[in-house]
Write an enzyme that holds these catalytic residues in place. Structure first.
Site: not given
Length: 327
Positions: A228, A219, A77, A68
């Site tokens: 997402c 998120e 992801c 991230n």
């Protein structure tokens, strides 16, 4: 250190792809984290939601690791997996592949175009876990299915599920969607708190009509994003469990970054989800990274011609949401 990178997005959720399986690039764990923080900083000339490291795998066609913008590693992801799927499939001349991720080896494949001239991939989202220990969520019960959490809200009902990223999902009306409830609640459960010691992705879901939902997600490690992938998948599952949508039937999932399709499969007490959407490349770039100084310089950058097609899809989605995200 000089690196060649690609920037791409899935539903507006943008990432840098770093190829470790053909280039010979090698990083320490600290460097992977630091590189994500450097490149993803939106106050620089680049910026993104995360970095996808594409690596060799001993048991699959390739491996994806996701970092991230804050340097933390995500277990999965969905939007990023579509980009990784495209990169691996094109690099190896495949239409179908298996990608190793932190928790599972997932099937991916090239898919018919979601919209004209948009590269589209289908990716598997699994495992699906309802055990609160998998998130973790500290409540004196094994699962949370469409129930209230008094510490968070007296009105909203939540479902907790890991896919394998942890998600807290609630179905809301337009008034709640337009309020600051999601922001305040999300910041609470992603700061120091007793319920979610590792934080959690928080999604507010509005059912538009049968077969169509809108999902907005905060998120962990990022904040509000355009979309997402695992959240859209988990949200689709929750609507099926509440009999608002059907298993084995494609659900159109709208988001601030565009649109995807999700198909929720039920196999006894087990579930898996197919996430279908774009894998759009934005540009190629070459950067010179100085880890000691915590800085980078862009040596070259070449914009690609794929975003114009996605802009047309996004424009149609925004018009649709303006007309239907009421009531």
């Amino acid at each position: 250190m000089k690196l060649d990178i690609i920037k791409g997005h899935g539903s507006g959720n943008d990432f840098f792809l770093v190829d470790e399986f053909t280039t010979g690039y090698s990083f320490t764990e600290t460097e992977r984290s630091e590189l994500a923080k450097l490149l993803c900083n939106r106050e620089t000339s680049l910026g993104a939601d995360g970095v996808l490291y594409i690596m060799n795998s001993e048991r699959a066609d390739g491996k994806m690791r996701v970092f991230n913008a804050d340097g933390s590693e995500a277990s999965m992801c969905g939007n990023g997996l579509r980009l990784a799927a495209r990169y691996l499939c094109e690099s190896k001349g495949l239409d179908h592949a298996v990608v190793e991720t932190m928790k599972a080896d997932l099937k991916v494949s090239k898919y018919k175009e979601l919209y004209p001239d948009i590269q589209t991939y289908q990716v598997e989202i699994s495992p699906v876990l309802f055990d609160l220990k998998a998130l973790p969520l500290n409540l004196p019960q094994p699962v949370l299915m469409n129930e209230r959490i008094p510490q968070l809200s007296e009105e909203l009902e939540f479902t907790a599920v890991a896919v394998p990223n942890p998600h807290l999902i609630t179905l809301v009306d337009t008034v709640t969607l337009k309020s600051d409830t999601q922001k305040l609640l999300s910041e609470k459960v992603n700061g120091p708190n007793q319920l979610f010691p590792d934080g959690v992705n928080v999604s507010f879901v509005k059912v538009l009509q049968t077969g169509e939902i809108y999902v907005r997600t905060f998120e962990r490690g990022v904040g509000f994003t355009n979309a997402c992938g695992t959240a859209m998948s988990a949200s689709s599952l929750v609507t099926c469990l509440q009999q608002l949508n059907q298993f084995e039937t494609a659900i159109d999932v709208y988001n601030n970054g565009g649109k995807v399709k999700c198909i929720v499969h039920q196999q006894g007490k087990n579930y898996r989800i197919d996430l279908i959407g774009n894998a759009t490349y934005l540009f190629n770039a070459s950067v010179d990274v100085d880890f000691d100084k915590g800085a980078f310089a862009v040596l070259s950058k070449k914009d690609l011609a794929e975003q114009s097609s996605y802009n047309r899809l996004q424009s149609e989605v925004q018009e649709y949401l303006m007309a239907n995200l009421e009531g």
